[in-house]
Design an enzyme around this catalytic site. Structure first.
Site, PDB file in Angstrom:
ATOM      1  N   ASN A 410       0.824  -1.204   0.000  1.00  0.00           N
ATOM      2  CA  ASN A 410       0.000   0.000   0.000  1.00  0.00           C
ATOM      3  C   ASN A 410       0.860   1.256   0.000  1.00  0.00           C
ATOM      4  O   ASN A 410       1.077   1.863  -1.043  1.00  0.00           O
ATOM      5  CB  ASN A 410      -0.947  -0.009   1.206  1.00  0.00           C
ATOM      6  CG  ASN A 410      -2.126   0.932   1.029  1.00  0.00           C
ATOM      7  OD1 ASN A 410      -1.982   2.023   0.503  1.00  0.00           O
ATOM      8  ND2 ASN A 410      -3.294   0.511   1.446  1.00  0.00           N
ATOM      9  N   ASP A 411       1.357   1.644   1.163  1.00  0.00           N
ATOM     10  CA  ASP A 411       2.069   2.919   1.276  1.00  0.00           C
ATOM     11  C   ASP A 411       3.320   2.983   0.407  1.00  0.00           C
ATOM     12  O   ASP A 411       3.705   4.064  -0.041  1.00  0.00           O
ATOM     13  CB  ASP A 411       2.450   3.177   2.743  1.00  0.00           C
ATOM     14  CG  ASP A 411       1.226   3.250   3.638  1.00  0.00           C
ATOM     15  OD1 ASP A 411       0.209   3.817   3.201  1.00  0.00           O
ATOM     16  OD2 ASP A 411       1.276   2.728   4.769  1.00  0.00           O
ATOM     17  N   VAL A 412       3.960   1.843   0.160  1.00  0.00           N
ATOM     18  CA  VAL A 412       5.223   1.848  -0.590  1.00  0.00           C
ATOM     19  C   VAL A 412       5.016   2.095  -2.077  1.00  0.00           C
ATOM     20  O   VAL A 412       5.992   2.245  -2.824  1.00  0.00           O
ATOM     21  CB  VAL A 412       5.998   0.534  -0.379  1.00  0.00           C
ATOM     22  CG1 VAL A 412       6.374   0.360   1.074  1.00  0.00           C
ATOM     23  CG2 VAL A 412       5.205  -0.657  -0.886  1.00  0.00           C
ATOM     24  N   VAL A 413       3.742   2.137  -2.547  1.00  0.00           N
ATOM     25  CA  VAL A 413       3.456   2.467  -3.954  1.00  0.00           C
ATOM     26  C   VAL A 413       2.532   3.681  -4.054  1.00  0.00           C
ATOM     27  O   VAL A 413       1.933   3.920  -5.104  1.00  0.00           O
ATOM     28  CB  VAL A 413       2.819   1.269  -4.689  1.00  0.00           C
ATOM     29  CG1 VAL A 413       3.813   0.134  -4.834  1.00  0.00           C
ATOM     30  CG2 VAL A 413       1.557   0.779  -3.979  1.00  0.00           C
TER      31      VAL A 413
END
Length: 482
Positions: A410-413
């Site tokens: 989620n947050d890493v993309v």
């Protein structure tokens, strides 16, 4: 066993630990690194048993050898059982638990040396009264060990989702636990520990030592509770560093060169890894050490985002897109680990490769719940090392990629890190999946990640959401590709 032989064996064990760390720096040599590490630890344990036997012979008694052997039996049995039973999703909790045991061992050794210095005199040249230099080493080792133990216990609870043995505790919840004056309290406790440590160093006051150890246990809790679940990879790395320094400090007190070398390796490598992880999340390294890390992200309330329409599809739709692509990049996340879908994913990529599709894996430094979590997950499924790429190496290729398959990440993309200067994750390096021609995202729901932020990638015209358990979805894709 002569002291010269003991020293030589400890030196061999130290060299094995250095080679282990070197081997673990790359997936292709990680197996060799693990073998070196196991060999080094075996040599170190057997040498220590031999040393204790020698001391017992000199003193005309067992010198506690029976207790040592009992401890080895119990610890070895527990470690074997846990290693066989632990699931990949629980690996971060296991690592946190191991860190806590290292810290607690350092505390116990320091207490033993302070209370009965003569009992360690032959091993460590400690006399009564204990020299000021040794008292300084014991103070540092005990304080760092106590912080490591209590901090690791809190990290274990947060990684376990807030429940320990079926009981829910507020301190273990994933969201940051903050209160007014928290940082001032941490500062006061830290200064108190320093003052008491210096008092013990220069005066040998046992009460000062006891109070500083108790305060160190407390501050270990205080510096971890304000850290949110999203930041646990950095916390695990930081506690790894702390455990190493605790071991090194006790190594000086025991005059044990092997323990000094091993502790220093763990401490320095953990600190470097913590810095790399902080950089990957656009966070302050010093903020991590001082316990304020993660509080800003915690201010965002998950689930408060505006509900917007997304384009969704089925596993069959995703399989059609993947099988007709020339190039595919897969971004694994924690959802893949939870679903235990790595083996099904490996089968899917093999089918795609047979169709002539170029498949690569993109790994973000903080993907999962601990450093290297995704690398271990893929290695377990025997994914070829040459297909796995780190963020800096793979990012330039997203713009020329036909399809990106995001599994549980989620947050890493999240493109907000690049496009929204006011976002809490602004400036955080991400995997640039949004640059690909098409994006397929598999998630159980539209729930936000640990940072509590909506992800603009999910709403792009090029993106298609496939909802469901990762293993079930991938198995359905596999059937459709066949």
């Amino acid at each position: 066993m002569s002291m010269n032989l003991i020293t030589a064996l400890y030196l061999v064990a130290s060299v094995c630990f250095i080679q282990a760390l070197k081997g673990l720096s790359h997936p292709t040599s990680s197996r060799r690194g693990n073998l070196f590490g196991m060999a080094g630890m075996t040599i170190a344990v057997l040498t220590t048993v031999g040393l204790i036997y020698r001391l017992g012979a000199q003193m005309g008694e067992g010198a506690g050898l029976g207790y040592v052997l009992l401890g080895l039996l119990l610890g070895g049995t527990a470690g074997t059982v846990m290693a066989k039973r632990v699931e990949m999703t629980k690996m971060p909790e296991l690592v946190a638990f191991m860190h806590s045991m290292i810290g607690l061992a350092a505390v116990f050794i320091a207490i033993a040396a302070v209370v009965e210095p003569q009992s360690l005199g032959i091993v460590a040249a400690i006399t009564d009264p204990i020299p000021a230099g040794n008292r300084l080493e014991l103070f540092l080792g005990a304080a760092i060990g106590a912080v490591t133990f209590s901090g690791s216990v809190i990290a274990f609870g947060k990684l376990a989702g807030g429940a320990v043995f079926g009981w829910k505790f507020r301190l273990f919840q994933g969201a940051p636990v903050t209160f007014a004056g928290q940082h001032w309290l941490n500062l006061a406790a830290g200064l108190a520990i320093l003052g008491l440590g210096l008092a013990f160093t220069f005066t040998g006051d046992l009460s000062a030592f006891g109070v500083l150890v108790a305060l160190a246990f407390v501050i270990g809790v205080l510096i971890i509770i304000p850290i949110g679940g999203a930041d646990m990879p950095v916390v695990v790395s930081m506690l790894n560093s702390y455990s190493g320094w605790a071991a090194a400090g006790i190594g000086f007190s025991l005059n044990n060169s092997m323990l000094i070398v091993a502790g220093s390796l763990v401490g320095s490598s953990g600190a470097i890894l913590s810095y790399i992880m902080c950089k990957a999340m656009n966070r302050s390294f010093f903020n991590v050490i001082l316990g304020g890390f993660g509080a800003e992200a915690g201010a965002v309330v998950a689930g408060s985002q505006e509900q917007r329409p997304v384009k969704s599809g089925s596993a069959d739709d995703a399989a059609f897109m993947l099988s007709n692509a020339d190039s595919v990049i897969i971004v694994p996340g924690y959802g893949l680990a939870v679903a235990r879908a790595q083996h099904a994913l490996m089968e899917l990529t093999e089918k795609l490769a047979h169709r002539g599709v170029s498949v690569k894996y993109a790994i973000h430094p903080v993907a999962g719940r601990m450093p290297g979590h995704m690398n271990v997950l893929l290695a377990e499924a025997e994914v070829p090392y040459e297909q796995v790429f780190e963020m800096d190496d793979i990012n330039p290729e997203f713009g020329q990629t036909d399809v990106v398959l995001v599994l549980g990440a989620n947050d890493v993309v999240n493109p907000a890190a690049k496009t929204d200067p006011h976002s809490p994750i602004a400036g955080m390096p991400i995997l640039e999946a949004y640059k690909a021609r098409s994006v397929i995202v598999n998630k159980r729901s539209m729930a936000s990640g640990y940072a509590g932020l909506d992800n603009e990638l999910f709403y792009m015209d090029k993106s298609m959401m496939v909802f469901g358990d990762a293993k079930k979805v991938i198995e359905d894709m596999l059937k459709a590709v066949e």
